[in-house]
Design a protein around this motif. Sequence first.
Motif, PDB file in Angstrom:
ATOM      1  N   GLY A 170      34.168  40.740  36.944  1.00 52.64           N
ATOM      2  CA  GLY A 170      34.956  41.788  35.996  1.00 52.64           C
ATOM      3  C   GLY A 170      34.327  41.517  34.529  1.00 52.64           C
ATOM      4  O   GLY A 170      34.145  42.379  33.909  1.00 52.64           O
ATOM      5  N   LYS A 171      34.636  40.305  34.160  1.00 54.69           N
ATOM      6  CA  LYS A 171      34.358  40.064  32.527  1.00 54.69           C
ATOM      7  C   LYS A 171      32.889  40.270  32.201  1.00 54.69           C
ATOM      8  O   LYS A 171      32.531  40.573  31.159  1.00 54.69           O
ATOM      9  N   CYS A 172      31.860  40.199  33.073  1.00 56.59           N
ATOM     10  CA  CYS A 172      30.631  40.172  33.072  1.00 56.59           C
ATOM     11  C   CYS A 172      30.278  41.702  33.010  1.00 56.59           C
ATOM     12  O   CYS A 172      29.118  42.094  32.286  1.00 56.59           O
ATOM     13  N   SER A 173      30.940  42.549  33.673  1.00 63.94           N
ATOM     14  CA  SER A 173      30.644  44.029  33.715  1.00 63.94           C
ATOM     15  C   SER A 173      30.537  44.643  32.360  1.00 63.94           C
ATOM     16  O   SER A 173      29.854  45.627  32.209  1.00 63.94           O
ATOM     17  N   GLY A 174      31.272  44.148  31.290  1.00 62.17           N
ATOM     18  CA  GLY A 174      31.476  44.569  29.793  1.00 62.17           C
ATOM     19  C   GLY A 174      30.196  44.425  29.185  1.00 62.17           C
ATOM     20  O   GLY A 174      29.925  44.444  27.933  1.00 62.17           O
ATOM     21  N   VAL A 175      29.588  43.222  29.786  1.00 61.81           N
ATOM     22  CA  VAL A 175      28.184  42.575  28.968  1.00 61.81           C
ATOM     23  C   VAL A 175      27.009  43.154  29.575  1.00 61.81           C
ATOM     24  O   VAL A 175      26.076  43.277  28.753  1.00 61.81           O
ATOM     25  N   ILE A 176      26.895  42.974  30.868  1.00 58.94           N
ATOM     26  CA  ILE A 176      25.571  43.465  31.402  1.00 58.94           C
ATOM     27  C   ILE A 176      25.628  44.946  31.686  1.00 58.94           C
ATOM     28  O   ILE A 176      26.599  45.385  32.408  1.00 58.94           O
ATOM     29  N   GLY A 177      24.869  45.466  30.936  1.00 58.14           N
ATOM     30  CA  GLY A 177      25.003  46.851  30.785  1.00 58.14           C
ATOM     31  C   GLY A 177      24.098  47.781  31.688  1.00 58.14           C
ATOM     32  O   GLY A 177      23.901  48.945  31.722  1.00 58.14           O
ATOM     33  N   SER A 178      23.144  47.134  32.356  1.00 60.64           N
ATOM     34  CA  SER A 178      22.174  47.708  33.405  1.00 60.64           C
ATOM     35  C   SER A 178      22.753  48.852  34.548  1.00 60.64           C
ATOM     36  O   SER A 178      23.867  48.325  35.035  1.00 60.64           O
ATOM     37  N   GLY A 179      21.993  49.641  34.448  1.00 59.83           N
ATOM     38  CA  GLY A 179      22.552  50.827  35.584  1.00 59.83           C
ATOM     39  C   GLY A 179      22.431  50.085  37.191  1.00 59.83           C
ATOM     40  O   GLY A 179      22.791  51.001  38.103  1.00 59.83           O
ATOM     41  N   ASN A 180      21.525  49.167  37.205  1.00 59.54           N
ATOM     42  CA  ASN A 180      21.252  48.568  38.555  1.00 59.54           C
ATOM     43  C   ASN A 180      22.350  47.542  38.961  1.00 59.54           C
ATOM     44  O   ASN A 180      22.301  47.105  39.973  1.00 59.54           O
ATOM     45  N   ALA A 181      23.193  47.166  38.009  1.00 60.77           N
ATOM     46  CA  ALA A 181      24.288  46.187  38.188  1.00 60.77           C
ATOM     47  C   ALA A 181      25.490  46.639  38.606  1.00 60.77           C
ATOM     48  O   ALA A 181      26.179  47.761  38.257  1.00 60.77           O
ATOM     49  N   HIS A 182      25.914  46.087  39.894  1.00 63.14           N
ATOM     50  CA  HIS A 182      27.188  46.430  40.559  1.00 63.14           C
ATOM     51  C   HIS A 182      27.954  45.309  40.794  1.00 63.14           C
ATOM     52  O   HIS A 182      27.669  44.304  40.833  1.00 63.14           O
ATOM     53  N   PHE A 183      29.332  45.626  40.446  1.00 68.76           N
ATOM     54  CA  PHE A 183      30.221  44.443  40.135  1.00 68.76           C
ATOM     55  C   PHE A 183      31.515  44.662  41.042  1.00 68.76           C
ATOM     56  O   PHE A 183      32.122  45.664  41.140  1.00 68.76           O
ATOM     57  N   VAL A 184      31.802  43.654  41.677  1.00 69.62           N
ATOM     58  CA  VAL A 184      33.073  43.342  42.591  1.00 69.62           C
ATOM     59  C   VAL A 184      33.848  42.184  42.312  1.00 69.62           C
ATOM     60  O   VAL A 184      33.220  40.962  42.029  1.00 69.62           O
ATOM     61  N   GLN A 185      35.000  42.350  41.490  1.00 71.04           N
ATOM     62  CA  GLN A 185      35.842  41.491  40.961  1.00 71.04           C
ATOM     63  C   GLN A 185      36.824  40.813  42.309  1.00 71.04           C
ATOM     64  O   GLN A 185      37.512  41.837  42.806  1.00 71.04           O
ATOM     65  N   THR A 186      36.552  39.753  42.653  1.00 68.15           N
ATOM     66  CA  THR A 186      37.225  39.278  44.120  1.00 68.15           C
ATOM     67  C   THR A 186      37.285  37.907  43.951  1.00 68.15           C
ATOM     68  O   THR A 186      36.447  37.092  43.361  1.00 68.15           O
ATOM     69  N   CYS A 187      38.186  37.148  44.804  1.00 68.05           N
ATOM     70  CA  CYS A 187      37.958  35.670  44.875  1.00 68.05           C
ATOM     71  C   CYS A 187      37.456  35.541  46.241  1.00 68.05           C
ATOM     72  O   CYS A 187      37.516  36.386  47.105  1.00 68.05           O
ATOM     73  N   PRO A 188      36.891  34.291  46.483  1.00 68.27           N
ATOM     74  CA  PRO A 188      36.557  33.815  47.729  1.00 68.27           C
ATOM     75  C   PRO A 188      37.487  33.842  48.626  1.00 68.27           C
ATOM     76  O   PRO A 188      38.596  33.126  48.101  1.00 68.27           O
ATOM     77  N   ARG A 189      37.414  34.140  49.922  1.00 69.38           N
ATOM     78  CA  ARG A 189      38.455  33.986  50.878  1.00 69.38           C
ATOM     79  C   ARG A 189      37.964  32.962  52.181  1.00 69.38           C
ATOM     80  O   ARG A 189      36.720  32.965  52.307  1.00 69.38           O
ATOM     81  N   ALA A 190      39.010  32.572  52.739  1.00 64.97           N
ATOM     82  CA  ALA A 190      38.865  31.443  53.785  1.00 64.97           C
ATOM     83  C   ALA A 190      38.121  32.257  54.947  1.00 64.97           C
ATOM     84  O   ALA A 190      37.162  31.755  55.558  1.00 64.97           O
ATOM     85  N   SER A 191      38.442  33.329  55.217  1.00 61.52           N
ATOM     86  CA  SER A 191      37.983  34.151  56.310  1.00 61.52           C
ATOM     87  C   SER A 191      36.634  34.353  56.157  1.00 61.52           C
ATOM     88  O   SER A 191      35.845  34.611  57.319  1.00 61.52           O
ATOM     89  N   SER A 192      35.907  34.322  54.883  1.00 66.58           N
ATOM     90  CA  SER A 192      34.649  34.520  54.668  1.00 66.58           C
ATOM     91  C   SER A 192      33.658  33.191  55.036  1.00 66.58           C
ATOM     92  O   SER A 192      32.524  33.195  54.785  1.00 66.58           O
TER      93      SER A 192
END
Length: 230
Positions: A170-192
Amino acid sequence: MSKIILIETSTALCSTALAVDGRIAEYRESTQPRAHAAMTAVFVKEMLDAQNLRAADCDAVCVSAGPGSYTGLRVGSSTAKGLCFAAGKPLLAAGTLEVLAWQAVQDGLVPEGCRYIIPMIDARRMEVYTAVFSPDLQKLTPTEPMVVDAGSFADRLSEGPVLFIGDAAGKCSGVIGSGNAHFVQTCPRASSMLGPSERELAARNFRDTAYFEPFYLKQFIATVSRKKII
């Protein structure tokens, strides 16, 4: 088939899961601040009780190996070691960034035509712990700390869509401005951790329970509080 206790405490999310015969049979999570020390062992007991199992009935315990929060990783590692010693079971470990990459694929978060998956763990300010993975979950670069700026990953982004995933996305989405950049703000989960843990168990890549240490990447630095107690 296998039964594996999964513990992920590298970020603000306190997360545990129980893998039984290649699926997640139970999971517990808490986003409460500083819940790791109080809840990790409780969550494990709840999951085992729900499946009418004991730790001794499981084949292994898998813990997140970092990088991430010093305190969170210590709690997860200590809990996993305690379970292994008490039940006489082997210890497995999965890298936090790899868990996030698996999470992206498992949850269907990878955009069409994606060239790279780049997990990011928050290391305060604009610094992150990161590595680059291919969409088929091959690790392409070593784990490293990085200060993110507008030019970060420009070469990767020039090739096509890139997924940035993690609690620093999330914090990097405001810095990296490329249209090819996709951002998912999440924490790692044990199920993964299911895929990595089963791979480690099949390879019998057991860690030394007595001497295993999480990969902190940056040394913890204790500071002296400026507040006077007396």
